[in-house]
Design a protein around this motif. Structure first.
Motif, short mmCIF file in Angstrom:
data_model
loop_
_atom_site.label_atom_id
_atom_site.label_comp_id
_atom_site.label_asym_id
_atom_site.label_seq_id
_atom_site.Cartn_x
_atom_site.Cartn_y
_atom_site.Cartn_z
N GLU A 125 1.12 -1.11 -0.08
CA GLU A 125 -0.36 0.09 0.03
C GLU A 125 0.75 1.27 -0.28
O GLU A 125 0.89 2.48 -0.40
CB GLU A 125 -1.01 -0.13 1.32
N ALA A 126 1.90 1.38 0.61
CA ALA A 126 3.18 2.39 0.62
C ALA A 126 3.31 3.15 -0.55
O ALA A 126 3.65 4.15 -0.72
CB ALA A 126 3.93 1.89 1.48
N THR A 166 8.42 10.61 1.13
CA THR A 166 7.58 10.09 0.57
C THR A 166 7.58 8.40 1.21
O THR A 166 6.70 7.58 0.73
CB THR A 166 8.61 10.11 -1.03
N SER A 169 4.87 6.62 4.46
CA SER A 169 3.90 5.80 4.23
C SER A 169 4.39 4.19 5.28
O SER A 169 3.76 4.01 5.61
CB SER A 169 2.83 5.41 3.17
N ARG A 172 4.40 3.82 7.98
CA ARG A 172 3.80 4.08 9.12
C ARG A 172 3.38 2.76 9.43
O ARG A 172 2.43 2.30 9.90
CB ARG A 172 3.34 4.75 8.23
N LEU A 173 3.31 1.85 8.21
CA LEU A 173 3.35 0.33 8.26
C LEU A 173 3.87 -0.27 9.38
O LEU A 173 3.34 -0.97 9.85
CB LEU A 173 3.26 -0.41 6.83
N VAL A 235 6.98 7.80 12.83
CA VAL A 235 6.45 7.44 11.23
C VAL A 235 6.73 9.57 10.25
O VAL A 235 7.14 8.71 10.02
CB VAL A 235 4.98 7.90 11.36
#
Ligand SMILES: C[S@@+](CC[C@H](N)C(=O)[O-])C[C@H]1O[C@@H](n2cnc3c(N)ncnc32)[C@H](O)[C@@H]1O
Length: 390
Positions: A125-126, A166, A169, A172-173, A235
């Motif tokens: 997803e990232a 960039t 994400s 975050r994951l 994050v």
């Protein structure tokens, strides 16, 4: 693949020792992905002589270890980016205690196999929609797939993974699914032939999160700074020197708080070379950081909205340069157009001196250096500059 594409920037011995020292538990199985001559694997082997070590590298000449008679070490020549890695290494998926790597810092074209690996590791997803993917991210995904829950992944990763917007994400994951135990910032001198900024990240797979410990190694090879941050701050970024610089005194105002506004010049280097008028470029900064400059008044506003003029009271800073933290000056007189490699910082009159001395102070310089991105042509964004506290 060409040698330079393989990114053969080998870890010095001390880095192997540092990575091995970050690992707490006694592992029975260790895998080193992209092992090259085997600095990481050697250090692990010294620390845990009874663990079973498997090294893997795409380069057929890189055979870090020959199988020994106790079957405790094994080397496999294999592309790590391809699906089915566990089978090729003769291990069960999700079974390895420790996976180490100093992966290549390059981008690879997305293939179906890479997408599958990223999906299974929960990282797809990232990077949705990206046609090229950082190879280090695919290595990390493979490492997470090989590791058992509770096992450890220890990677030497580039600064993009740790601090770029960039890759937020990805952070975050990772932070959502695993425990980031420790991130160590390495000195720029770590890999002799490049000044790449790299970090050691230690991840406990599928473990419960919590505060994240950050550290930095100075040029003398010793841990010089330690900071603990909460997950949301991680994050945003995971680099120790940044958090150390912004943490101690949150009461200080950022340049944005002082009412600064930042504009980037619009003239490219071709304009600089061909324009009949002078355009202020990175080579025009005075030798002494912070010096006042007097420019000619030949640049009068033409009325074109493209003009970004430096005028009296403005602070100029290089946006792109190897030594951009030292390329700062103050416009005392005149007006000049600036190139797209220069940022203009415009502040209310009363805040100018504070901003200039803050940027030049030791703490300001640390903050600038910790926000700089890139290797060789290092650069700073307008947003990062505005966040500096003075
Ligand atoms: C930065 S070097 C690190 C070598 C070693 N781990 C160290 O720390 O010194 C990256 C290594 O990854 C290997 N490599 C590059 N692309 C690879 C791939 N797709 N699959 C497996 N190994 C790869 C290179 O041959 C090189 O040995």
């Amino acid at each position: 693949m060409l040698d330079d594409k393989l990114c053969k920037f080998y870890s010095p011995g001390w880095l192997g020792d540092l990575v091995a020292a970050t690992l707490q538990d006694l592992p029975a199985t260790i895998v080193d992905l992209g092992s090259g001559p085997g600095s990481l694997g050697h250090a692990a082997r010294l620390r845990w002589p009874h663990a079973r070590l498997t090294t893997v590298d795409i380069d057929p000449d890189a055979s870090a270890f020959t199988p020994d008679r106790h079957c405790l070490q094994n080397h496999v020549a294999r592309n790590v980016l391809i699906d089915g890695l566990a089978r090729a290494l003769g291990v069960e998926l999700g079974s390895v205690d420790v996976v180490l790597s100093n992966p290549p810092y390059t981008r690879v074209r997305r293939t179906r196999s890479i997408t599958r690996v990223l999906e299974r590791a929960g990282l797809a997803e990232a990077v949705a929609g990206w046609s090229t993917i950082p190879a280090d991210l695919v290595f990390l995904a493979q490492a997470l797939l090989l590791t058992r829950p509770g096992g450890t992944v220890a990677f030497v990763v580039p600064d993009t993974m740790i601090s770029s917007e960039t890759m937020a994400s990805v952070r975050r994951l990772l932070i959502g699914a695993h425990k980031i135990e420790l991130v160590i910032q390495l000195p720029r001198s770590t890999f002799g032939r490049t000044d790449a900024l790299a970090f050691v990240i230690v991840i406990k797979k599928s473990a419960l999160g919590g505060p994240i410990r950050l550290a930095a190694v100075g040029d003398a090879g010793l841990i010089s700074t330690r900071v603990t941050i909460q997950a949301p701050a991680g994050v945003q970024r995971l680099d120790c020197l940044y958090h150390a610089a912004v943490q101690p005194d949150p009461s200080r105002a950022s340049l944005a708080d002082l009412g600064a506004n930042v504009s980037r010049g619009r003239r490219n280097s071709r304009d600089v070379a061909t324009s009949s008028k002078r355009i202020f470029h990175t080579g025009d900064f005075p030798d002494r950081p912070g010096a006042a400059i007097v420019v000619s008044c030949e640049a009068v506003r033409s009325g074109a909205t493209r003009d970004v003029l430096a005028e009296p009271g403005d602070i100029l800073m290089a946006r792109v340069d190897r030594r951009l933290e030292r390329k700062i000056c103050f416009v005392r007189e005149g007006a000049v157009e600036i190139s797209d490699c220069v940022l203009r910082l415009r502040l209310p009159e009363l805040a100018r001196e504070r901003a200039l001395s803050g940027l030049l102070s030791e703490e300001g310089q640390i903050q600038i250096m910790s926000t700089i991105r890139g290797t060789g042509a290092r650069h700073i964004s307008a947003r990062a500059l505005l966040s500096i506290r003075v």
